[in-house]
Design an enzyme around this catalytic site. Structure first.
Site, mmCIF file in Angstrom:
data_model
loop_
_atom_site.group_PDB
_atom_site.id
_atom_site.type_symbol
_atom_site.label_atom_id
_atom_site.label_comp_id
_atom_site.label_asym_id
_atom_site.label_seq_id
_atom_site.Cartn_x
_atom_site.Cartn_y
_atom_site.Cartn_z
ATOM 1 C CG HIS A 141 -1.881 0.983 1.436
ATOM 2 N ND1 HIS A 141 -1.606 2.275 1.798
ATOM 3 C CD2 HIS A 141 -3.232 0.922 1.274
ATOM 4 C CE1 HIS A 141 -2.738 2.968 1.874
ATOM 5 N NE2 HIS A 141 -3.740 2.162 1.556
ATOM 6 C CG ASP A 219 0.698 -2.281 6.240
ATOM 7 O OD1 ASP A 219 -0.205 -2.288 7.097
ATOM 8 O OD2 ASP A 219 0.568 -1.809 5.094
ATOM 9 C CD GLN A 222 -6.795 -4.565 4.097
ATOM 10 O OE1 GLN A 222 -7.756 -5.258 4.415
ATOM 11 N NE2 GLN A 222 -6.936 -3.324 3.675
ATOM 12 C CE LYS A 245 -7.208 -0.287 6.062
ATOM 13 N NZ LYS A 245 -7.930 0.220 4.904
ATOM 14 C CB CYS A 385 -3.583 3.267 -1.523
ATOM 15 S SG CYS A 385 -4.765 4.559 -1.191
#
Ligand SMILES: Cc1ncc(COP(=O)(O)O)c(C=O)c1O
Length: 428
Positions: A141, A219, A222, A245, A385
């Protein structure tokens, strides 16, 4: 196709089906449109990878905090301020334990983007120099690309990329080859790709990086909302994620860091709360985690996120993963029925998170999203993104459907019907 049976979170409540777990999320009682000739449509939300919907317990926790316990934190001696302190610190403990972290090394930020920037500035500026390399992947991303581009440009370092293969996977051999160059200072990669859905073998990659003396940032924006995550077991030096999220509010992100590194790092932002004392010309820093939380922190948002992770804990992250994996399997099977539709990323749901990005021959992804919206289905279209990844895939954009705990098979069926109708509209 068997129904999403034993693992279906919807069996949790007596009412089951659409009204089961979905009833915990007030937004699903809303309808859209409606006229003399057509009834109002329910919300069919397949965009949880962009932001999740919020259960009533989160909305209520936020409201109750603001209604009854609101005060600034870490500065008041009166009872109400101590309630606010307890709420904020309690939320940190809850959030840390949800992912196997320690409160002291769990830092609240504005979002995942700020958490990554914190590392790029506070760790990167002190540890990456001319001739060094930062290694990321083609599936990142922008939040996990641009901070490293800026760092490398500023420090005369090189930014290199691990490639994504035709199944949307990374290669451990390429990682080893990159690490063998001896110039890599940091490996930064997504736990789960927001476009391909790929679940990367981050524990294995972090172990190989660590053996080569390379620091790893994962990261997890998600990953945390949809699968069990244990940051201690994963072994990355930094792990970042974002509240909105994960059923929580916007305005709050999380950074988990290895204590030795966080202790060595200079602050990212400076000002109130992050200091231990301030003189006319200099200041000394507060202890962890406050050293990295300058100014009034996201107090109500932390309380809301604490309620969100409690809710997820009650569902059980193993069940959440099983539910979303079963739905993704169903989604992949049903998408395969649509002529001209190509899904990118790993072919099976065991290797991917709860989403499918796709192109549809003859219809631009933005038109796809607009057409399915006419059928009441919310999906995302664009570059998500991840423009470098789009280039690797040879497309400008994709459409993306992503599931959350509140989705069921009927949502996927509605998507497929809307796609088929859209093809007819386009004369395909
Ligand atoms: C993989 C990934 N990383 C980082 C982010 C950034 O999250 P935020 O915008 O909350 O900072 C996103 C959001 O879409 C994401 O999908």
């Amino acid at each position: 196709m068997p129904p999403v049976a034993e693992n279906d979170l919807f069996i949790r409540t007596a009412s089951g089906g659409r009204d089961g777990l979905r009833a915990d999320f007030p937004i699903f009682s809303r309808t859209f449109g409606g006229s003399d000739s057509s009834p109002p449509r329910p919300l069919i939300y397949l965009d949880s990878a962009a932001s999740s919907q919020k259960p009533a317990v989160v909305i209520e926790a936020l409201a109750e905090h603001l209604r009854s316990h609101n005060a600034n934190v870490h500065r008041g001696v009166y009872g109400l301020a101590q309630e606010a302190d307890a709420a904020y610190d309690g939320a940190r403990r809850r959030v840390a334990s949800f992912v196997g972290g320690e409160p002291r090394t769990t830092i609240f930020t504005k979002n995942a983007t700020e958490a990554i920037n914190l590392v790029a500035y506070a760790w990167g500026r002190a540890n990456v120099g001319a001739g060094d390399a930062v290694l990321i992947t083609q599936m990142e991303h922008h939040a996990n690309i641009v901070p490293w581009q800026v760092l490398c440009r500023e420090r005369g370092a090189t930014l290199r990329y691990l490639e994504v293969d035709e199944h949307g996977e990374l290669s451990l051999e390429q990682l080893d080859a990159e690490l063998a160059h001896g110039d890599v200072k940091l490996l930064a990669l997504a736990h789960v790709s927001n476009v391909l859905g790929t679940i990367n073998p981050v524990a294995e990659m972090a172990a190989r990086a660590r053996a080569a003396g390379v620091v790893t940032l994962v990261d997890g924006a998600q990953a945390v909302p949809q699968m069990p995550v244990d940051v201690a077991a994963l072994g990355a030096d930094f792990y970042t994620w974002t509240g909105h999220k994960a059923l929580g509010p916007t305005g709050i992100g999380v950074l988990h860091g290895r204590r030795e590194l966080l202790e060595q790092m200079e602050p990212f932002l400076t000002g109130g709360d992050m200091i231990s004392s301030v003189d006319f010309q200099s200041a000394s820093w507060n202890e962890l985690p406050y050293k990295f939380e300058a100014g009034t922190p996201p107090i109500a948002e932390a309380v809301g996120l604490g309620a969100a992770v409690e809710y997820l804990d009650r569902l059980g992250m193993e069940r959440v993963r099983a539910h979303e994996q079963a739905l993704t399997t169903y989604m992949l099977e049903r998408l395969a029925e649509v002529p001209g539709l190509r899904v990118v990323g790993p072919p099976t749901a065991d290797r991917r998170g709860g989403l499918a990005s796709f192109t549809l021959a003859g219809i631009h992804p933005h038109d796809v999203a607009e057409l399915v919206d006419r059928g009441g289905v919310c999906i995302r279209a664009g570059h998500h993104c991840a423009q470098p990844l789009m280039r690797c895939l040879g497309v400008g954009a994709t459409a993306r459907a992503s599931v959350g705990v509140y989705n069921d098979q009927s949502d996927i069926d509605a998507l497929i019907d809307a796609l088929q109708t859209g093809r007819e509209v386009f004369g395909l």
